[in-house]
Design a protein around this motif. Sequence first.
Motif, mmCIF file in Angstrom:
data_model
loop_
_atom_site.group_PDB
_atom_site.id
_atom_site.type_symbol
_atom_site.label_atom_id
_atom_site.label_comp_id
_atom_site.label_asym_id
_atom_site.label_seq_id
_atom_site.Cartn_x
_atom_site.Cartn_y
_atom_site.Cartn_z
ATOM 1 N N GLY A 1 -18.584 -2.266 0.652
ATOM 2 C CA GLY A 1 -19.039 -0.902 0.409
ATOM 3 C C GLY A 1 -20.404 -0.585 0.982
ATOM 4 N N GLY A 2 -20.972 -1.513 1.774
ATOM 5 C CA GLY A 2 -22.296 -1.295 2.343
ATOM 6 C C GLY A 2 -23.401 -1.269 1.303
ATOM 7 N N ARG A 3 -23.114 -1.812 0.106
ATOM 8 C CA ARG A 3 -24.077 -1.673 -0.995
ATOM 9 C C ARG A 3 -25.379 -2.416 -0.745
ATOM 10 N NH1 ARG A 3 -19.171 -1.244 -3.973
ATOM 11 N NH2 ARG A 3 -18.894 -3.499 -4.132
ATOM 12 N N GLY B 1 -12.995 -3.636 10.354
ATOM 13 C CA GLY B 1 -13.555 -3.651 9.011
ATOM 14 C C GLY B 1 -14.761 -2.756 8.840
ATOM 15 N N GLY B 2 -15.510 -2.518 9.908
ATOM 16 C CA GLY B 2 -16.701 -1.692 9.817
ATOM 17 C C GLY B 2 -16.435 -0.260 9.423
ATOM 18 N N ARG B 3 -15.191 0.205 9.636
ATOM 19 C CA ARG B 3 -14.876 1.588 9.263
ATOM 20 C C ARG B 3 -14.904 1.785 7.753
ATOM 21 N NH1 ARG B 3 -10.181 -0.880 8.675
ATOM 22 N NH2 ARG B 3 -8.429 0.109 7.601
ATOM 23 N N LEU B 4 -14.879 0.660 7.007
ATOM 24 C CA LEU B 4 -14.892 0.721 5.542
ATOM 25 C C LEU B 4 -16.299 0.619 4.965
ATOM 26 C CD1 LEU B 4 -11.837 -1.654 4.916
ATOM 27 C CD2 LEU B 4 -11.842 0.845 5.114
ATOM 28 N N ASN B 5 -17.292 0.494 5.844
ATOM 29 C CA ASN B 5 -18.681 0.386 5.408
ATOM 30 C C ASN B 5 -19.341 1.765 5.523
ATOM 31 O OD1 ASN B 5 -21.542 0.027 5.389
ATOM 32 N ND2 ASN B 5 -21.288 -2.130 5.908
ATOM 33 N N ALA C 1 -17.814 14.259 15.894
ATOM 34 C CA ALA C 1 -16.881 13.807 14.866
ATOM 35 C C ALA C 1 -16.658 12.302 14.962
ATOM 36 C CB ALA C 1 -15.553 14.534 15.016
ATOM 37 N N VAL C 2 -16.817 11.624 13.849
ATOM 38 C CA VAL C 2 -16.558 10.187 13.736
ATOM 39 C C VAL C 2 -15.595 10.001 12.572
ATOM 40 C CG1 VAL C 2 -17.532 7.905 13.301
ATOM 41 C CG2 VAL C 2 -18.833 9.575 14.647
ATOM 42 N N ASP C 3 -14.385 9.540 12.883
ATOM 43 C CA ASP C 3 -13.355 9.434 11.863
ATOM 44 C C ASP C 3 -12.724 8.045 11.888
ATOM 45 O OD1 ASP C 3 -13.380 12.242 11.077
ATOM 46 O OD2 ASP C 3 -12.415 12.640 13.010
ATOM 47 N N PRO C 4 -12.279 7.541 10.733
ATOM 48 C CA PRO C 4 -11.462 6.329 10.749
ATOM 49 C C PRO C 4 -10.148 6.618 11.463
ATOM 50 C CG PRO C 4 -11.399 7.335 8.588
ATOM 51 C CD PRO C 4 -12.417 8.101 9.375
ATOM 52 N N VAL C 5 -9.554 5.596 12.054
ATOM 53 C CA VAL C 5 -8.320 5.804 12.818
ATOM 54 C C VAL C 5 -7.181 6.307 11.931
ATOM 55 C CG1 VAL C 5 -8.892 4.169 14.645
ATOM 56 C CG2 VAL C 5 -7.683 3.364 12.585
ATOM 57 N N GLU C 6 -7.307 6.103 10.631
ATOM 58 C CA GLU C 6 -6.282 6.616 9.718
ATOM 59 C C GLU C 6 -6.153 8.135 9.798
ATOM 60 O OE1 GLU C 6 -6.945 2.514 8.443
ATOM 61 O OE2 GLU C 6 -8.288 4.122 9.056
#
Length: 360
Positions: free
Chosen positions: A205-207, A285-289, A303-308
Motif C-alpha cells: 500500500g506504499g505505507r 506490482g507497482g501499479r498497486l502502490n 492520464a495514468v491508469d492501471p491496465v485494468e
Amino acid sequence: MRAVGLMSGTSMDGIDAALIETDGVAVARTGVHRTTPYDPAFRARLAAILGEGADADAVAAVEAELTRRHAEAVAGLLAAAGLAAAGIDLVGFHGHTIFHRPRTRTTRQIGDSAALARATGIDVIGDFRLADVAAGGEGAPFVPLYHAALAATLARPLAVLNLGGVGNLTWIGADGRILAFDTGPANALLDDWTLRHTGRPYDEGGRLAAAGTVDPARLAALTAHAYFARRPPKSLDRTDFGLDAVAGLGAADGAATLAAFTVQCVAAARAHLPAPARRWLVTGGGRLNPVLVQGLRDALGVAVDPVEAEGWDGDALEAEAFAFLAVRSRLGLPLSLPETTGVPRPMPGGRLYRAPRAAA
C-alpha cells in the motif's frame, strides 16, 4: 493455439502462470491466471545466486527447484482451468534471469526447459532472449509486441509501463511504431529496502514510503547515473543499482526516496520518446502502490491508469506475454525488433523442447 505462459520476474515474488489463445499476431482470448508465491527461504536462495560468478552447485540446485516449482504451477493452472495437458499446444517458459550483461552479449535465465517438457507432457519454448543478445541486442524488454497486440484499438501515442523489479516502457506511436526500453529500477530497490528494514517483502500500500520524506541530495545522486542519458533501446540488470545511495536514512525516508527515484526514472524516459504519450497504462506490482501511481500522475501530467482500466490483468500480463511469444517462436515470427532491443533486424528466437510422445 492455446498456450501457457510462465514468468518469474526480477521482483522474485513468485511464479505467474497464464493461459491465452492466440495466432501470434492477435489475442483471441485470455484465460485463467494464477500466482504461486515463493516462500522466504526459496526467495533467499534465489537472491543468493544473482550476478556473475555464483557458485555452480548452488545455481544447479536452485535451477532444479525452480523448474519443479514451475511444473507444479502449470499443473495448478490446468486444474483451475479444467484442462488436461493434451489441450495445451505450448508452454512459454521464461525461467529466471540471474545475470544480464548484453554489452558483453551475455544473459542467463535459469530453468531446465527439457525437464519442464518431461514433467508437464507439453512442448516448451524456452531460451527466449539468447538469439537477441547473441545478435547484439539488449535482450530486453521482451513484452512490447504483446503490449502492442493488446493495444491495437487504443488511442495513440500510448505508453505501457511495467513496474516490476525493473521498470520497462513500451511506447506505441500513432502509426503503430514501437519504441521500448528499461526505464530504471521500479520495485526492486524499494522491495529490498523494505525487507531489510521491516522484514516484509514489499511496501504494501506504499505505507512506508508515504510516512517518509524524500532526501533531495540522495535522490539527485541516484538520478545522476549514466544509464539515464543513454539513448534507447537499453536494458538493465536487477543488480545494476544498489542501496548504498540511501544507506543511513531511516526506514520511511529511504522508502520515500526510492519511490521518488522510480518516478523520476519514468519521468526522465520521456526525453527519449518520439512524441508525448497521451496516456500511460501501468502494469506490474507497482501499479498497486498509491505513492508510485500518484507520483507518476504528478510528474507526467497526463492520464495514468492501471491496465485494468482497459480490461487487462496486470498480474497476468507478463506471463501472458510469454505464452504469446511462445506461439510466435513456434511460427517463426520475430520476438524482438530493432526498436525494442536494438537488435540489427527483426529477430525470431526461443528454442523448442519436445515433450515425450507416448508409444503408438
